[in-house]
Design an enzyme around this catalytic site. Structure first.
Site, PDB file in Angstrom:
ATOM      1  N   CYS A 203       0.807  -1.225   0.000  1.00  0.00           N
ATOM      2  CA  CYS A 203       0.000   0.000   0.000  1.00  0.00           C
ATOM      3  C   CYS A 203       0.838   1.273   0.000  1.00  0.00           C
ATOM      4  O   CYS A 203       0.294   2.355  -0.167  1.00  0.00           O
ATOM      5  CB  CYS A 203      -0.929   0.002   1.214  1.00  0.00           C
ATOM      6  SG  CYS A 203      -0.005   0.003   2.755  1.00  0.00           S
TER       7      CYS A 203
ATOM      8  N   CYS B  58      -1.184  -5.067   7.159  1.00  0.00           N
ATOM      9  CA  CYS B  58      -0.975  -3.796   7.867  1.00  0.00           C
ATOM     10  C   CYS B  58      -0.264  -4.030   9.204  1.00  0.00           C
ATOM     11  O   CYS B  58       0.523  -3.186   9.644  1.00  0.00           O
ATOM     12  CB  CYS B  58      -2.296  -3.087   8.098  1.00  0.00           C
ATOM     13  SG  CYS B  58      -3.307  -2.976   6.613  1.00  0.00           S
TER      14      CYS B  58
HETATM   15 FE1  FES Z   1      -1.411   0.447   4.287  1.00  0.00          FE
HETATM   16 FE2  FES Z   1      -2.967  -0.709   6.017  1.00  0.00          FE
HETATM   17  S1  FES Z   1      -3.436  -0.283   3.968  1.00  0.00           S
HETATM   18  S2  FES Z   1      -0.965  -0.068   6.319  1.00  0.00           S
END
Ligand code: FES
Length: 127
Positions: free
Chosen positions: A33, A102
């Site tokens: 992400c 995450c």
């Molecule tokens: Fe990036 Fe959770 S989506 S840390």
């Protein structure tokens, strides 16, 4: 999507901030992400006396970091090094599968902070 415990840590995260004279600092980022995490540890008599984090991560990352800091504060460095992202997710009562990565941010940043601490210690001993 998140359970009550995750939401509680997300809304009232523990140990957010910086330790200016930290004994170890770990940084990490997620390839999935692009979010980042920085984690600071203060060590006394081989125990984690204080720990703080800063993140640009999502709610799950904030909750995981908050939980992790509570789990490892007071532990020895070696005990803290054993804590995995799955342990953190379990302690939180579970994370949605798509949010499990995450919790890696906090766990990886802790490993990096411990490595940084050990590195400093070795350098100090060799002076
Ligand atoms: Fe990036 Fe959770 S989506 S840390």
């Amino acid at each position: 999507m998140y359970n009550d415990k995750v939401m509680e840590h997300f809304n009232n995260p523990r140990n957010v901030g910086e330790i200016p004279d930290a004994d170890g600092v770990g940084e990490t980022g997620s390839f999935k992400c692009g979010d980042t995490m920085k984690l600071y540890i203060k060590v006394k008599n081989d125990r984690i006396e204080d720990i703080k984090f800063q993140t640009f991560g999502c709610g799950a990352a904030i909750a995981s970091s908050s939980m992790l800091t509570e789990m490892v504060k007071g532990k020895t460095v070696e005990e803290a090094a054993q804590v995995t992202n799955q342990d953190v997710a379990d302690e939180l009562g579970g994370l949605p599968p798509m949010k499990l990565h995450c919790s890696n941010l906090a766990a990886d940043a802790l490993q990096n902070a411990i490595a940084d601490y050990k590195d400093h210690k070795i350098k100090q001993q060799s002076l």
